[in-house]
Design a protein around this motif. Structure first.
Motif, PDB file in Angstrom:
ATOM      1  N   LEU A   1       1.067  -0.794   0.040  1.00 52.86           N
ATOM      2  CA  LEU A   1      -0.194   0.201  -0.095  1.00 52.86           C
ATOM      3  C   LEU A   1       0.854   0.805  -0.194  1.00 52.86           C
ATOM      4  O   LEU A   1       0.459   2.606  -0.599  1.00 52.86           O
ATOM      5  N   HIS A   2       1.995   0.963   0.398  1.00 49.76           N
ATOM      6  CA  HIS A   2       2.903   2.211   0.451  1.00 49.76           C
ATOM      7  C   HIS A   2       4.541   1.976   0.134  1.00 49.76           C
ATOM      8  O   HIS A   2       5.075   0.859   0.675  1.00 49.76           O
ATOM      9  N   SER A   3       4.282   2.514  -1.387  1.00 46.74           N
ATOM     10  CA  SER A   3       6.329   2.072  -1.575  1.00 46.74           C
ATOM     11  C   SER A   3       7.336   2.435  -0.876  1.00 46.74           C
ATOM     12  O   SER A   3       7.708   3.237   0.155  1.00 46.74           O
ATOM     13  N   ALA A   4       8.254   1.656  -1.082  1.00 51.40           N
ATOM     14  CA  ALA A   4      10.072   1.958  -0.107  1.00 51.40           C
ATOM     15  C   ALA A   4      10.198   3.659  -0.713  1.00 51.40           C
ATOM     16  O   ALA A   4       9.991   3.176  -1.463  1.00 51.40           O
ATOM     17  N   PRO A   5      10.685   4.225   0.198  1.00 50.50           N
ATOM     18  CA  PRO A   5      11.719   5.121  -0.055  1.00 50.50           C
ATOM     19  C   PRO A   5      12.090   4.823  -1.765  1.00 50.50           C
ATOM     20  O   PRO A   5      12.596   5.976  -2.375  1.00 50.50           O
ATOM     21  N   SER A   6      13.037   3.755  -0.845  1.00 51.16           N
ATOM     22  CA  SER A   6      13.777   3.565  -2.993  1.00 51.16           C
ATOM     23  C   SER A   6      12.841   3.457  -4.239  1.00 51.16           C
ATOM     24  O   SER A   6      13.603   3.507  -5.107  1.00 51.16           O
ATOM     25  N   ASP A   7      11.513   3.265  -4.164  1.00 51.47           N
ATOM     26  CA  ASP A   7      10.719   3.100  -5.209  1.00 51.47           C
ATOM     27  C   ASP A   7      10.386   4.288  -5.874  1.00 51.47           C
ATOM     28  O   ASP A   7       9.243   4.460  -6.817  1.00 51.47           O
ATOM     29  N   LEU A   8      10.149   5.006  -4.584  1.00 52.82           N
ATOM     30  CA  LEU A   8       9.354   6.859  -4.731  1.00 52.82           C
ATOM     31  C   LEU A   8       9.753   7.571  -5.991  1.00 52.82           C
ATOM     32  O   LEU A   8       8.683   8.507  -6.050  1.00 52.82           O
ATOM     33  N   LYS A   9      10.883   7.844  -6.132  1.00 47.84           N
ATOM     34  CA  LYS A   9      11.067   8.182  -7.269  1.00 47.84           C
ATOM     35  C   LYS A   9      10.908   7.421  -8.977  1.00 47.84           C
ATOM     36  O   LYS A   9      10.541   8.416  -9.602  1.00 47.84           O
ATOM     37  N   TYR A  10      10.354   6.677  -9.184  1.00 50.17           N
ATOM     38  CA  TYR A  10       9.978   6.071  -9.915  1.00 50.17           C
ATOM     39  C   TYR A  10       8.060   6.569 -10.225  1.00 50.17           C
ATOM     40  O   TYR A  10       7.437   6.587 -10.982  1.00 50.17           O
ATOM     41  N   LYS A  11       7.756   6.427  -9.282  1.00 49.51           N
ATOM     42  CA  LYS A  11       6.221   6.469  -8.593  1.00 49.51           C
ATOM     43  C   LYS A  11       6.150   8.109  -9.533  1.00 49.51           C
ATOM     44  O   LYS A  11       5.067   8.505  -9.681  1.00 49.51           O
ATOM     45  N   ARG A  12       6.568   8.871  -8.544  1.00 48.09           N
ATOM     46  CA  ARG A  12       6.555  10.187  -9.051  1.00 48.09           C
ATOM     47  C   ARG A  12       7.209  10.212 -10.832  1.00 48.09           C
ATOM     48  O   ARG A  12       6.298  11.326 -11.080  1.00 48.09           O
ATOM     49  N   LEU A  13       8.150   9.826 -11.166  1.00 49.43           N
ATOM     50  CA  LEU A  13       8.790  10.492 -12.765  1.00 49.43           C
ATOM     51  C   LEU A  13       7.141   9.664 -13.523  1.00 49.43           C
ATOM     52  O   LEU A  13       6.303  10.245 -14.040  1.00 49.43           O
ATOM     53  N   LEU A  14       6.609   8.190 -13.214  1.00 52.31           N
ATOM     54  CA  LEU A  14       5.737   7.650 -13.287  1.00 52.31           C
ATOM     55  C   LEU A  14       3.617   8.732 -13.270  1.00 52.31           C
ATOM     56  O   LEU A  14       3.252   8.167 -14.373  1.00 52.31           O
ATOM     57  N   SER A  15       4.248   9.930 -12.655  1.00 50.95           N
ATOM     58  CA  SER A  15       2.790  10.412 -12.270  1.00 50.95           C
ATOM     59  C   SER A  15       2.922  10.703 -13.661  1.00 50.95           C
ATOM     60  O   SER A  15       1.733  12.428 -13.249  1.00 50.95           O
ATOM     61  N   LEU A  16       3.618  11.967 -14.375  1.00 52.78           N
ATOM     62  CA  LEU A  16       4.159  12.791 -14.992  1.00 52.78           C
ATOM     63  C   LEU A  16       3.058  12.558 -16.224  1.00 52.78           C
ATOM     64  O   LEU A  16       3.673  11.694 -17.223  1.00 52.78           O
ATOM     65  N   PRO A  17       2.197  13.488 -16.781  1.00 49.98           N
ATOM     66  CA  PRO A  17       1.658  13.210 -17.670  1.00 49.98           C
ATOM     67  C   PRO A  17       2.836  12.997 -18.612  1.00 49.98           C
ATOM     68  O   PRO A  17       2.083  11.374 -19.549  1.00 49.98           O
ATOM     69  N   ILE A  18       2.891  13.256 -18.981  1.00 48.29           N
ATOM     70  CA  ILE A  18       3.870  13.653 -20.810  1.00 48.29           C
ATOM     71  C   ILE A  18       5.003  13.203 -20.851  1.00 48.29           C
ATOM     72  O   ILE A  18       5.272  12.188 -21.338  1.00 48.29           O
ATOM     73  N   ILE A  19       6.491  13.211 -19.972  1.00 45.34           N
ATOM     74  CA  ILE A  19       6.879  12.491 -19.160  1.00 45.34           C
ATOM     75  C   ILE A  19       6.971  11.338 -19.316  1.00 45.34           C
ATOM     76  O   ILE A  19       7.672  10.476 -19.244  1.00 45.34           O
TER      77      ILE A  19
END
Length: 374
Positions: A211-229
């Protein structure tokens, strides 16, 4: 009869017409343009350049034709399907949903087992032995895209497909039994939470829930939340390798490496489904689940998910829950050193939810059983 069922479908004809129109316009444009590169033989031969342009036009004509046909097909389907009762969270319709009928419920209690990301129902190989030994009926479905010979389906799967499987298995189980419990591991914990938000669950048991990502995976979650990028990134990097967590020897986040080589898993993961898992985390809210009892089991050395964030969320909303930590396990406690203790703890929860043995007593019982078997 509906009007759109009486109309002839000229999907292919319209697509070809659009393609021919595009090709004709592009051809005329090529013939009338006048660049120096077309007139100066020292730069390139005129006919060579035009041939290259025509090849590009043919490619884009095919692309435009197929793209238009796909768009028109979606339009035709969506327009017709508006007359049915939509279930948006399941990407389905009430009229087309799975049906079953059992006039009598032969079981008092059934357990659903929902496996984790990149894995399969094999994850429960040790737990199901305990379930069968205690005559507890269970259903362990294969989530769409997982457990098959290639990742082609997983690269196209949507989280709503996973929700739909989980809900359908619950509805089947509830038609067969008076009580339905769910054990969800990792990503299966997300799906179990989704089900419990929409259906009443007896025992909701989450093992290392994602339910909550490990800190090391948050960079991918932020990246994949950007619509165009994110779309550009997915196109360039369609797969990600399954990570080896810091301090681990393999991709499996377990302290016990005995069964690592025999665990079914994908080592390369379509990034699109990684994005779907992150989105699923945002879809669910564990504080809104409806269960007789919520229990979290987890390994003390888990590096795959953020258990601290989960407990903070539950405590902040005053959500009642039980938790059991296993000191000699990491993320997949069901296949780690404490697997026998964890499995027995879950069995006790399912059989006697108000009289669950503490871990110290479970260890003593397990040791006695081993000696007796010997």
């Amino acid at each position: 009869m509906a009007k759109d069922l009486q109309e002839r479908n000229h999907l292919v004809r319209w697509g070809i017409l659009i393609g021919l129109s595009f090709f004709s316009l592009a051809t005329i444009f090529i013939l009338i343009i006048d660049f120096e590169i077309l007139r100066n033989p020292d730069i390139t031969q005129d006919h060579h350049f035009r041939i290259a342009l025509f090849i590009l036009v043919i490619y884009f004509t095919i692309y435009a034709t197929s793209g238009f046909i796909r768009y028109l097909a979606r339009y035709l389907n969506n327009r017709y399907l508006t007359r049915f009762t939509a279930l948006p969270k399941l990407s389905s319709y009430q009229e087309s949903f799975t049906r079953s009928y059992f006039p009598n419920k032969p079981y008092e209690h059934i357990v659903i087992l929902l496996h984790g990301f990149t894995a399969s129902p094999q994850e429960f190989q040790f737990l199901i032995k305990h379930l069968e030994a205690n005559n507890i009926p269970y259903i362990s479905p294969k989530i769409i895209g997982f457990g098959i010979s290639s990742t082609h389906l997983l690269s196209l799967a949507h989280r709503h497909d996973w929700y739909r499987v989980a809900i359908e298995k619950y509805d089947l189980a509830s038609s067969l039994a008076n009580k339905v419990s769910i054990v969800g591991h990792s990503m299966g914990g997300i799906l179990a939470t989704f089900v419990a938000m929409h259906r009443p669950v007896h025992q909701l048991i989450l093992s290392g829930p994602g339910l909550h990502s490990a800190p090391s995976d948050l960079k991918y979650k932020r990246l994949l939340s950007l619509p165009i990028i994110s779309s550009l990134y997915i196109r360039i990097v369609p797969y990600l390798p399954k990570p080896i967590r810091k301090g681990r020897q393999t991709t499996s986040d377990t302290l016990d490496q005995t069964h690592t080589g025999t665990m079914f898993q994908y080592l390369a993961i379509p990034i699109n489904c990684v994005k779907e898992v992150f989105s699923a985390q945002d879809d669910v809210d564990i504080t809104k689940t409806q269960s007789d009892q919520l229990t979290i089991v987890y390994g003390k050395h888990d590096l795959t998910v953020n258990m601290s964030a989960l407990f903070q969320q539950l405590d902040h909303h005053n959500t009642p829950y039980n938790k059991m930590s296993f000191n000699n396990s990491a993320h997949n406690v069901l296949e780690d050193y404490d697997k026998e203790y964890c499995c027995q703890y879950i069995i006790n929860l399912l059989k006697n939810p108000q009289k669950t043995n503490p871990i110290s007593k479970l260890k003593k019982q397990s040791t006695t059983q081993v000696q007796a078997d010997a």
